[in-house]
Design an enzyme around this catalytic site. Structure first.
Site, PDB file in Angstrom:
ATOM      1  N   LYS A 179      21.843 -39.103  -0.574  1.00 24.13           N
ATOM      2  CA  LYS A 179      21.653 -39.634   0.779  1.00 24.13           C
ATOM      3  C   LYS A 179      20.591 -38.845   1.542  1.00 24.13           C
ATOM      4  O   LYS A 179      19.710 -39.423   2.169  1.00 24.13           O
ATOM      5  CB  LYS A 179      22.971 -39.581   1.581  1.00 24.13           C
ATOM      6  CG  LYS A 179      24.078 -40.441   1.002  1.00 24.13           C
ATOM      7  CD  LYS A 179      25.287 -40.509   1.940  1.00 24.13           C
ATOM      8  CE  LYS A 179      25.978 -39.173   2.152  1.00 24.13           C
ATOM      9  NZ  LYS A 179      26.679 -38.658   0.962  1.00 24.13           N
TER      10      LYS A 179
ATOM     11  N   ARG B 244      22.206 -28.139  -7.480  1.00 23.05           N
ATOM     12  CA  ARG B 244      21.435 -28.293  -6.238  1.00 23.05           C
ATOM     13  C   ARG B 244      21.185 -26.934  -5.602  1.00 23.05           C
ATOM     14  O   ARG B 244      22.069 -26.093  -5.524  1.00 23.05           O
ATOM     15  CB  ARG B 244      22.200 -29.184  -5.258  1.00 23.05           C
ATOM     16  CG  ARG B 244      21.487 -29.301  -3.891  1.00 23.05           C
ATOM     17  CD  ARG B 244      21.930 -30.500  -3.128  1.00 23.05           C
ATOM     18  NE  ARG B 244      23.238 -30.338  -2.514  1.00 23.05           N
ATOM     19  CZ  ARG B 244      23.809 -31.269  -1.759  1.00 23.05           C
ATOM     20  NH1 ARG B 244      23.205 -32.415  -1.544  1.00 23.05           N
ATOM     21  NH2 ARG B 244      24.997 -31.059  -1.239  1.00 23.05           N
TER      22      ARG B 244
ATOM     23  N   ARG C 177      32.383 -41.233   7.939  1.00 25.47           N
ATOM     24  CA  ARG C 177      33.041 -40.846   6.692  1.00 25.47           C
ATOM     25  C   ARG C 177      34.510 -41.253   6.674  1.00 25.47           C
ATOM     26  O   ARG C 177      35.192 -41.008   5.682  1.00 25.47           O
ATOM     27  CB  ARG C 177      32.974 -39.329   6.554  1.00 25.47           C
ATOM     28  CG  ARG C 177      31.952 -38.821   5.537  1.00 25.47           C
ATOM     29  CD  ARG C 177      31.969 -37.307   5.637  1.00 25.47           C
ATOM     30  NE  ARG C 177      31.497 -36.625   4.478  1.00 25.47           N
ATOM     31  CZ  ARG C 177      30.250 -36.186   4.329  1.00 25.47           C
ATOM     32  NH1 ARG C 177      29.347 -36.442   5.235  1.00 25.47           N
ATOM     33  NH2 ARG C 177      29.927 -35.496   3.258  1.00 25.47           N
TER      34      ARG C 177
ATOM     35  N   ARG D 195      35.496 -32.432  -2.726  1.00 26.49           N
ATOM     36  CA  ARG D 195      34.696 -33.370  -1.926  1.00 26.49           C
ATOM     37  C   ARG D 195      34.723 -34.774  -2.516  1.00 26.49           C
ATOM     38  O   ARG D 195      34.729 -35.762  -1.786  1.00 26.49           O
ATOM     39  CB  ARG D 195      33.259 -32.868  -1.818  1.00 26.49           C
ATOM     40  CG  ARG D 195      33.103 -31.767  -0.782  1.00 26.49           C
ATOM     41  CD  ARG D 195      31.893 -30.914  -1.052  1.00 26.49           C
ATOM     42  NE  ARG D 195      30.654 -31.594  -0.819  1.00 26.49           N
ATOM     43  CZ  ARG D 195      29.497 -31.233  -1.372  1.00 26.49           C
ATOM     44  NH1 ARG D 195      29.452 -30.196  -2.179  1.00 26.49           N
ATOM     45  NH2 ARG D 195      28.404 -31.888  -1.116  1.00 26.49           N
TER      46      ARG D 195
ATOM     47  N   ARG E  90      24.661 -23.910  -1.572  1.00 24.62           N
ATOM     48  CA  ARG E  90      25.638 -24.085  -0.506  1.00 24.62           C
ATOM     49  C   ARG E  90      27.025 -23.719  -1.008  1.00 24.62           C
ATOM     50  O   ARG E  90      27.367 -23.996  -2.149  1.00 24.62           O
ATOM     51  CB  ARG E  90      25.637 -25.544  -0.033  1.00 24.62           C
ATOM     52  CG  ARG E  90      24.583 -25.830   1.006  1.00 24.62           C
ATOM     53  CD  ARG E  90      24.382 -27.291   1.235  1.00 24.62           C
ATOM     54  NE  ARG E  90      25.628 -28.074   1.237  1.00 24.62           N
ATOM     55  CZ  ARG E  90      25.670 -29.382   1.466  1.00 24.62           C
ATOM     56  NH1 ARG E  90      24.562 -30.037   1.720  1.00 24.62           N
ATOM     57  NH2 ARG E  90      26.810 -30.025   1.430  1.00 24.62           N
TER      58      ARG E  90
END
Ligand code: ADP
Ligand code: ZN
Length: 222
Positions: free
Chosen positions: A13, A122, A88, A166, A155
């Site tokens: 996203k 990531r 969300r 998540r 992160r």
């Protein structure tokens, strides 16, 4: 032009949103980024959000909605915006509906195995927020941002345990929004298990060079 990007964490996203910003000249509004900014600055809002985020849980709706409301009321959002990571939950979507009318909802779809691979690889620039992937989009120099030379970091919530949480949270709390927006006739689903360039072509194909975009471009900045 008011767009929602829907999809599981790690589906891309943020990457797509940043391209759409350039293409359509409207801002990206990422609730995740807004929370991280607040944590960095040590605001009260940041303090409220921190514990939830680190565990990969959702920040409570009332906190999230009031932050979002303030953000989209600013001048730069008057011609539209790209929502990345909001709404969300169904209550967040209902609250948004009270605030403004959305034009398009782009649902990015991708299998869980690919998502886990993407998120665990990531890395994010600690200075400018640019996103890399150690496997698919590696930086030219290890640990260093191509754009600004900033340090690349992982992160806290991109660590394996938090990723699994998540995805679970997404399935339970966010995925009902797919049907919610489909019923309203706003939803377009796109296969996001491809590289960002290919996804972008399809997203832009769906959004089109609408009149709204022409208006945005021709209206002089105040
Ligand atoms: P990703 O989409 O990769 O999970 P984000 O940066 O969008 O990452 O979000 C990171 C975290 O910020 C979420 O796991 C959650 O704790 C919090 N967050 C972001 N957006 C929302 C939201 N709309 N409602 C509640 N919590 C949110
Ligand atoms: Zn950078």
């Amino acid at each position: 032009m008011k767009i929602i990007l829907l999809g599981a964490p790690g589906v891309g996203k943020g990457t797509i949103a940043k391209e759409l910003v350039i293409k359509y000249g409207i801002p990206q509004v990422s609730t995740g980024d807004l929370f991280r900014e607040n944590i960095q600055k040590g605001t009260d809002l940041g303090k409220k959000a921190k514990a939830y985020m680190e565990k990969g849980e959702l920040v409570p709706d009332d906190v999230t909605v009031s932050m979002l409301r303030e953000r989209i009321s600013r001048q730069d959002c008057r011609k539209g915006f790209i929502l990345d990571g909001f709404p969300r939950t169904i209550p967040q979507a209902e609250a948004l509906e009270e605030l403004t009318a959305i034009d398009n909802v782009i649902n990015l779809e991708c299998p869980d195995e690919i998502i886990v691979m993407r998120l665990s690889n990531r890395r994010t620039c600690s200075k400018c927020g640019a996103i890399y992937n150690l496997v698919t989009i590696p930086p030219k120099e290890p640990g260093k941002c191509d754009k600004c030379g900033g340090k690349l970091v992982q992160r806290e919530d991109d660590k394996e345990e938090a990723i699994r949480n998540r995805l679970e949270v997404y399935r339970k709390q966010t995925s009902p929004l797919v049907e919610y927006y489909d019923r309203k006739g706003l939803l377009v689903s796109i296969d996001a298990a491809r590289n960002p360039d290919e996804i972008l072509v399809e997203v832009v194909g769906e959004l089109g060079e609408s009149d709204a975009v022409e208006e945005i471009r021709s209206e002089p900045d105040q």
